[in-house]
Design a protein around this motif. Structure first.
Motif, PDB file in Angstrom:
ATOM      1  N   ALA A 278      26.370  92.725  63.673  1.00  0.00           N
ATOM      2  CA  ALA A 278      27.581  93.307  64.258  1.00  0.00           C
ATOM      3  C   ALA A 278      27.595  94.818  64.097  1.00  0.00           C
ATOM      4  O   ALA A 278      27.977  95.556  65.023  1.00  0.00           O
ATOM      5  CB  ALA A 278      28.818  92.691  63.611  1.00  0.00           C
ATOM      6  N   ALA A 279      27.171  95.299  62.953  1.00  0.00           N
ATOM      7  CA  ALA A 279      27.165  96.745  62.699  1.00  0.00           C
ATOM      8  C   ALA A 279      26.141  97.469  63.572  1.00  0.00           C
ATOM      9  O   ALA A 279      26.418  98.546  64.121  1.00  0.00           O
ATOM     10  CB  ALA A 279      26.867  97.002  61.230  1.00  0.00           C
ATOM     11  N   ILE A 280      24.959  96.878  63.701  1.00  0.00           N
ATOM     12  CA  ILE A 280      23.920  97.503  64.529  1.00  0.00           C
ATOM     13  C   ILE A 280      24.365  97.579  65.984  1.00  0.00           C
ATOM     14  O   ILE A 280      24.227  98.612  66.648  1.00  0.00           O
ATOM     15  CB  ILE A 280      22.603  96.713  64.410  1.00  0.00           C
ATOM     16  CG1 ILE A 280      22.046  96.814  62.982  1.00  0.00           C
ATOM     17  CG2 ILE A 280      21.573  97.233  65.406  1.00  0.00           C
ATOM     18  CD1 ILE A 280      20.890  95.870  62.706  1.00  0.00           C
TER      19      ILE A 280
ATOM     20  N   THR B 103      27.392 100.232  66.362  1.00  0.00           N
ATOM     21  CA  THR B 103      26.980 101.636  66.319  1.00  0.00           C
ATOM     22  C   THR B 103      26.131 102.007  67.527  1.00  0.00           C
ATOM     23  O   THR B 103      26.249 103.116  68.060  1.00  0.00           O
ATOM     24  CB  THR B 103      26.205 101.939  65.024  1.00  0.00           C
ATOM     25  OG1 THR B 103      25.130 100.989  64.875  1.00  0.00           O
ATOM     26  CG2 THR B 103      27.109 101.844  63.811  1.00  0.00           C
ATOM     27  N   GLY B 104      25.295 101.069  67.989  1.00  0.00           N
ATOM     28  CA  GLY B 104      24.471 101.343  69.167  1.00  0.00           C
ATOM     29  C   GLY B 104      25.303 101.509  70.425  1.00  0.00           C
ATOM     30  O   GLY B 104      25.091 102.448  71.217  1.00  0.00           O
TER      31      GLY B 104
ATOM     32  N   VAL C  91      25.896 108.037  61.812  1.00  0.00           N
ATOM     33  CA  VAL C  91      26.429 106.823  62.438  1.00  0.00           C
ATOM     34  C   VAL C  91      25.470 106.262  63.481  1.00  0.00           C
ATOM     35  O   VAL C  91      25.289 105.044  63.576  1.00  0.00           O
ATOM     36  CB  VAL C  91      27.803 107.118  63.089  1.00  0.00           C
ATOM     37  CG1 VAL C  91      28.273 105.936  63.935  1.00  0.00           C
ATOM     38  CG2 VAL C  91      28.830 107.437  62.017  1.00  0.00           C
ATOM     39  N   GLY C  92      24.855 107.146  64.257  1.00  0.00           N
ATOM     40  CA  GLY C  92      24.052 106.682  65.386  1.00  0.00           C
ATOM     41  C   GLY C  92      22.591 106.439  65.091  1.00  0.00           C
ATOM     42  O   GLY C  92      21.923 105.705  65.833  1.00  0.00           O
TER      43      GLY C  92
ATOM     44  N   PRO D 212      22.139 102.608  61.461  1.00  0.00           N
ATOM     45  CA  PRO D 212      21.555 101.481  62.207  1.00  0.00           C
ATOM     46  C   PRO D 212      20.061 101.300  61.955  1.00  0.00           C
ATOM     47  O   PRO D 212      19.563 100.170  61.979  1.00  0.00           O
ATOM     48  CB  PRO D 212      21.832 101.835  63.677  1.00  0.00           C
ATOM     49  CG  PRO D 212      22.205 103.259  63.692  1.00  0.00           C
ATOM     50  CD  PRO D 212      22.789 103.575  62.359  1.00  0.00           C
ATOM     51  N   ALA D 213      19.330 102.391  61.676  1.00  0.00           N
ATOM     52  CA  ALA D 213      17.894 102.259  61.394  1.00  0.00           C
ATOM     53  C   ALA D 213      17.678 101.487  60.096  1.00  0.00           C
ATOM     54  O   ALA D 213      16.845 100.566  60.037  1.00  0.00           O
ATOM     55  CB  ALA D 213      17.250 103.643  61.302  1.00  0.00           C
ATOM     56  N   ILE D 214      18.424 101.852  59.059  1.00  0.00           N
ATOM     57  CA  ILE D 214      18.288 101.157  57.777  1.00  0.00           C
ATOM     58  C   ILE D 214      18.739  99.704  57.891  1.00  0.00           C
ATOM     59  O   ILE D 214      18.088  98.789  57.366  1.00  0.00           O
ATOM     60  CB  ILE D 214      19.092 101.893  56.691  1.00  0.00           C
ATOM     61  CG1 ILE D 214      18.464 103.266  56.416  1.00  0.00           C
ATOM     62  CG2 ILE D 214      19.158 101.064  55.400  1.00  0.00           C
ATOM     63  CD1 ILE D 214      19.278 104.163  55.541  1.00  0.00           C
TER      64      ILE D 214
END
Length: 512
Positions: free
Chosen positions: A398-400, A403-404, A436-437, A441-443
């Protein structure tokens, strides 16, 4: 189609901060953080932990705050107002909260029972056998319809209390609860920590907790653990803080409340680590072993097996035990009602229902699932698997996605940054976009891939594969599927008639 009901509001920033802190401070702060820190470098873990707080925890918390405060609605409402195609993401948040609160309430029922077990140390000498045998009556993994009465009735009481709080509304229910319980929790937990510090062996426990293993910082898994801990403990990116911030007054300094909430949550976690390891140091000394040789230093085993054993060893144990389990109950209950509010607000807005009816539906649906799945002899097994999948796959996904979409599809970060800065004394710079962007999301993507690969190739713990599929993979698929179904159900309130630009003073621009 009904016009949106007049939105409730917190009485002020203080009430909101206490409610947000109450949501963030939960069971994981007490039983998860100390063990995670200890096994990931001890004192050295505080370095990646603080880095994660500043580069992911608070930035994503501010993203939640800006979305809820600007678009003034529940999670499905907010994402529909950004784009009608995104409503399903909002329902994904709602269903994640529904699943979590179904098993979270059961742990509160355990804590309530253990408060009273502490009075006469009813668990006896073998606390593990008492917990899994006498108390939970734990069976082998598999479907079970055998309800445990000693869990069923306290669980019903927990749900009844939660339903009353939610039905009373934001100001009279959630805020009043937080205004009383959060200061009370801090006072009694601080007293608990002070008592622990004066136990024989406390210094050895603190040395074990704080002694840094600097070589651990070269291990990527330690950094992933730090980001995961911050992310989960702050209750971000799955609808709670978004919903809570939607009840703030329009001229609220949102940014400063985010920093206060984030720092308060982390301070409580470190306080919990001090208290837990001071107590574990006492247990190690009494047992004639080193702290490193102790088992059961995280999760339910720490709270319901290890701590009862310590309580039985220490002078004044019944009082210490009662206060400890009261702390667990209070911390858990303030988090539980925040989960319910996410579901209740969404149901209220989608179907045009009154607050009390929406709260009864939210607590009723989750309560039934809670009672008939997690109060059975299979309850602990089901809880373990569901918790693993919904947190480490559901929330992270949900977070990925959120933010995407916000960063690269809707390109809303400049607008949201302007919104945060409009009334805030602490101005957010363009660095926020990268955190945030890109960074977070990468981690989280790395974390998600590693977790999913491990679950697919190795399964989870020693559970049978069919059991993991039933309570893990199938549950996740069902949550995603139902989210899309709910997004196609017609709205009974006119939530589309909303202009976020008109939120501010006349003439305010989108990207100042």
């Amino acid at each position: 189609m009904n016009p949106p009901a007049k939105r409730e509001q917190w009485s002020g920033q203080y009430g909101f901060i206490l409610a947000a802190v109450g949501s963030a401070i939960g069971l994981g702060n007490i039983w998860r953080f100390p063990g995670v820190a200890y096994t990931n470098g001890g004192g050295a873990f505080l370095v990646p932990y603080l880095v994660a707080l500043l580069t992911a925890g608070i930035p994503i918390l501010l993203l939640d705050y800006s979305l809820g405060h600007r678009y003034r609605g529940s999670s499905p409402t907010v994402f529909r107002r950004i784009s009608r195609k995104w409503e399903a993401l909002g329902w994904f948040h709602v269903l994640i909260c529904l699943v979590i609160m179904a098993y979270y309430a059961v742990i509160l029922a355990w804590a309530v029972r253990y408060m009273f077990f502490s009075v006469n140390e009813a668990w006896g000498e073998n606390t593990l056998n008492f917990f899994v045998g006498d108390f939970l009556q734990l069976s082998d993994p598999g479907a079970s319809s055998e309800v445990v009465p000693g869990i069923f009735w306290p669980l019903v009481a927990v749900w009844a209390a939660a339903a009353i709080v939610i039905a009373l509304g934001v100001t009279r229910g959630l805020e009043k609860l937080s205004r009383f319980f959060i200061p009370f929790l801090i006072v009694i937990f601080a007293a608990l920590v002070v008592r622990a510090l004066f136990l024989p062996g406390a210094a050895e426990g603190l040395n074990a907790f704080f002694t840094p293993n600097w070589s651990a910082l070269a291990n990527p898994q330690v950094w992933i653990a730090a980001y995961s801990q911050i992310f989960f403990s702050l209750s971000v990116a799955f609808g709670i803080m978004l919903t809570y911030s939607s009840y703030l007054g329009k001229r609220t300094d949102v940014t400063s409340t985010g920093f206060v909430t984030g720092l308060a949550n982390s301070s409580f976690e470190i306080l919990a680590g001090i208290g837990v390891f001071a107590t574990l140091g006492y247990m190690a000394m009494q047992s004639g072993v080193g702290v490193s040789e102790l088992e059961g230093i995280t999760g339910p085993i720490l709270s319901f097996v290890t701590f009862p054993a310590i309580i039985s060893l220490m002078p004044g144990g019944p009082v210490f035990g009662f206060v400890f389990f009261a702390s667990l109950t209070i911390a858990g209950f303030t988090s539980l009602v925040s989960l319910i509010q996410v579901v209740s607000a969404a149901v209220q807005e989608k179907f045009g229902l009154r607050r009390r009816l929406a709260s009864l539906i939210a607590t009723g649906v989750a309560g039934v699932a809670s009672v008939f799945v997690f109060s059975t002899t299979n309850g602990l097994n089901a809880l373990d698997v569901v918790d693993k999948f919904i947190n480490e796959l559901g929330i992270v996904t949900a977070a990925i996605v959120m933010t995407g979409l916000i960063t690269f599809v809707a390109k809303k970060l400049p607008e949201l940054r302007h919104h945060l800065n409009y009334y805030s004394s602490i101005k957010i710079g363009s660095w926020w976009y990268a955190l945030v962007g890109v960074v977070t999301p990468a981690i989280l993507t790395v974390t998600l891939v590693l977790t999913a690969y491990s679950l697919i190739t190795e399964g989870y713990d020693s559970y049978p594969q069919t059991f993991v599929y039933q309570y893990g993979w199938f549950m996740i698929v069902a949550v995603v599927f139902i989210s899309f179904i709910l997004s196609f159900v017609p709205w009974r309130t006119n939530v589309d008639d909303y202009d976020p630009v008109a939120f501010h003073d006349a003439g305010a621009s989108l990207t100042k």
